[in-house]
Write an enzyme that holds these catalytic residues in place. Structure first.
Site, short mmCIF file in Angstrom:
data_model
loop_
_atom_site.label_atom_id
_atom_site.label_comp_id
_atom_site.label_asym_id
_atom_site.label_seq_id
_atom_site.Cartn_x
_atom_site.Cartn_y
_atom_site.Cartn_z
N ASP A 11 0.85 -1.18 0.00
CA ASP A 11 0.00 0.00 0.00
C ASP A 11 0.89 1.23 0.00
OD1 ASP A 11 -2.45 1.50 0.13
OD2 ASP A 11 -2.04 1.88 2.24
N SER A 12 0.31 2.35 -0.43
CA SER A 12 1.06 3.60 -0.43
C SER A 12 1.32 4.09 0.99
CB SER A 12 0.31 4.66 -1.22
OG SER A 12 -0.96 4.90 -0.64
N CYS A 74 -4.24 -1.20 -2.33
CA CYS A 74 -4.32 0.24 -2.53
C CYS A 74 -5.18 0.48 -3.76
CB CYS A 74 -2.92 0.82 -2.72
SG CYS A 74 -2.87 2.57 -3.19
N GLU A 159 -4.38 9.65 8.16
CA GLU A 159 -2.92 9.49 8.30
C GLU A 159 -2.38 10.31 9.47
OE1 GLU A 159 -0.43 7.95 6.25
OE2 GLU A 159 -1.85 6.87 4.98
N CYS A 193 -11.27 3.03 -0.83
CA CYS A 193 -9.94 3.36 -0.31
C CYS A 193 -9.77 2.55 0.96
CB CYS A 193 -9.79 4.85 -0.03
SG CYS A 193 -8.21 5.29 0.74
N HIS A 195 -8.04 3.07 3.47
CA HIS A 195 -7.98 3.87 4.69
C HIS A 195 -9.36 4.05 5.34
CE1 HIS A 195 -4.06 5.05 3.15
NE2 HIS A 195 -3.81 5.75 4.25
#
Length: 279
Positions: A11-12, A74, A159, A193, A195
């Site tokens: 993942d990024s 991702c 994040e 996503c 996240h």
């Protein structure tokens, strides 16, 4: 290390850990290497070419660590790099390796969660602009109408661990309202996503009760289990020692602190320097 045949999960940043958590829970017997490209996150606002180059570099790094199979956990990388890697890189450079993404498994089952045949997709700008979900869902369910909404503030909030703060409520409601204003018949929303599962508690307080919320963690885990069942030649190459190693291109201590929030347990990672980390 190179003799350790592991499933690679990329993942990024941190979001892929929500998918990996489900994978590791469902398939705990295998060895895994998780790599987060935190030094260059977020990917969502980068150009197609930049995302492709970053993703390819990370995939090749995982190949070099002994991963015959890599999961792009991702959505942005899956949308903007997966097809090119599958069609133009693997057949010529790595014919015995495989790279899978998170978009197709979601598109394959979304029809089971909508009665109105109106679906919303919420993702990063990169994922939304690629129109990958529109194309993939249309392949399996041409009768479904898809509306998309980019949510550029959601990943930075998560994040920076601000997603639990009251200030995040504004941006959660803002993007949901904008999506539903595009189509008031939506009865299923895909969180495109990895996240976004951390925002689910806030999203559910705003979302009307009749709308299904579709995350990707269990979907991708189930899809991987089926893939391994159908490809014993790949399964036989993966060590079954229940071992996981975490790597990050960013600061390992910072990664460990934040990753533990996403993964739900203590994470200890190692730093790796990529050639283009400063780009």
């Amino acid at each position: 290390m190179n003799d350790n045949q592991s499933i690679g999960v990329f993942d990024s940043g941190y979001g892929g850990l929500t998918v990996f958590k489900s994978i590791a829970s469902k398939l705990p017997q295998y060895n895994y290497i998780y790599f987060g490209d935190n030094a260059r996150t977020p990917y969502g606002d980068h150009s197609f070419e930049t995302i492709y180059q970053y993703t390819l570099e990370c995939v090749e790094w995982l190949f070099a660590q002994g991963c015959p199979l890599v999961i792009l956990a991702c959505n942005t990388a899956s949308a903007k790099a997966l097809r090119n890697i599958q069609q133009n890189v693997l057949p010529f450079k790595y014919p015995d390796r495989r790279v899978l993404g998170v978009i197709r498994p979601t598109a394959e089952i979304v029809g089971d969660f909508t009665l109105s045949k109106h679906v919303g997709v919420m993702g990063t700008r990169g994922t939304v602009n690629s129109e990958s979900y529109l194309m993939e869902i249309n392949k399996f369910f041409p009768e479904i109408s898809v509306s998309q909404q980019s949510c550029p503030m959601w990943v930075p909030l998560i994040e920076n661990n601000e997603h639990i703060a009251a200030g995040a409520d504004y941006f959660v409601k803002k993007y949901i309202d904008e999506l539903l204003a595009k189509d008031n018949q939506i009865d299923c929303i895909v969180l495109a996503c990895t996240h976004y599962p951390l925002l689910v508690p806030k999203i559910k307080t705003i979302l009307p009760d009749h709308i299904n919320l579709l995350g990707q963690d269990d979907i991708v885990a189930d899809s991987l289990a089926l893939y391994l069942e159908n490809h014993p030649e790949m399964t036989d190459r993966i060590a079954r020692e229940n071992k996981t190693i975490f790597f990050t291109s960013g600061d390992a201590q910072v990664f460990d602190t934040q990753a533990s929030v996403f993964f739900g347990e203590r994470v200890v990672s190692r730093h790796v320097a990529l050639k283009a980390s400063a780009r």
